[in-house]
Design a protein around this motif. Structure first.
Motif: not given
Length: 249
Positions: A94-114
């Motif tokens: 993904d050529n725009e992977a650097y734009l992914i927000d890690m805060k949101r991804q960690l929030a997904r983990i806390s909700k049991g999402e991948t």
């Protein structure tokens, strides 16, 4: 017609008009500058990733100098040879992977999402580097950064920043003398991903021991240092399946 400016009604109407006028001006400015703001955020992320892998303009022992904004996109394309997104068992480019927000991804983990975990493969001086984004909590607010590893899981550089740590204390995590201490440290302890601890009483002021998984703490910033330690450990653990694959090859 003359207005009686001594009346409360006049004051209320005047204040309401000012709110409308100033609010409209701010909304117009925010709208007109939105594209410029997003562009600067993109450049900043690229500069931070490149800094972690040792691509920067540092010329002495004191300053933190990034690749200039006007050339950062070209340098990013030159040094980052792959941008990957790890989602469960899938690894996609993904050529725009650097734009992914890690805060949101960690929030997904806390909700049991991948989560969608970005990872950057860089190449510098003929060596391949793996740059992992990090996000955590300091004393007062968020801290974040990037850590660059070689295939032996030795740190080749880091970048840290913060939103609101104490000036002169925890805020110093983004200073050169602190970040440089991480270079050469290993994140492994035998076969375990131990991360790197920001340790009080490390008694290694020159940071000559590179196999102890420790760097000296910042004076007066214990909680921020603990936050940095936890952030590194958590981030490395998120990517350990991918890192296992690198170590086995």
């Amino acid at each position: 017609m003359a207005f009686n400016t001594d009346k409360n009604l006049y004051t209320v109407i005047f204040a309401a008009m000012m709110v409308v006028v100033v609010g409209s001006l701010l909304a117009f400015m925010a709208s007109s500058l939105e594209s410029r703001i997003k562009e600067n955020e993109r450049f900043e992320k690229q500069q931070n990733i490149l800094y972690a892998m040792g691509v920067n303009e540092n010329v002495d022992k004191g300053g933190v100098e990034f690749v200039p904004t006007d050339i950062v996109e070209g340098e990013f394309e030159k040094y980052i040879v792959d941008q990957l997104v790890i989602k469960g068992d899938s690894i996609l480019e993904d050529n725009e992977a650097y734009l992914i927000d890690m805060k949101r991804q960690l929030a997904r983990i806390s909700k049991g999402e991948t989560p969608r975990l970005p990872l950057f493969v860089g190449e510098k001086d003929g060596e391949q580097l793996y740059i992992i984004p990090m996000y955590g909590k300091g004393l007062w607010d968020a801290i974040w950064g990037f850590i660059a590893l070689d295939k032996n899981m030795v740190v080749q550089g880091v970048f840290f920043d913060h939103k609101g740590e104490t000036p002169g204390l925890g805020a110093n995590i983004n200073q050169r003398y602190f970040m440089d201490d991480f270079t050469g440290e290993t994140i492994m302890q035998d076969t375990r991903y131990a991360g790197i601890s920001v340790a009080k009483g490390n008694n290694d002021p020159l940071n000559e021991r590179k196999d102890d998984n420790k760097v000296d703490a910042l004076a007066g910033a214990t909680i921020t240092g603990d936050g940095v330690s936890a952030m590194i450990k958590q981030s490395v653990d998120l990517y350990k399946d991918y890192l296992d694959g690198i170590r086995e090859n």
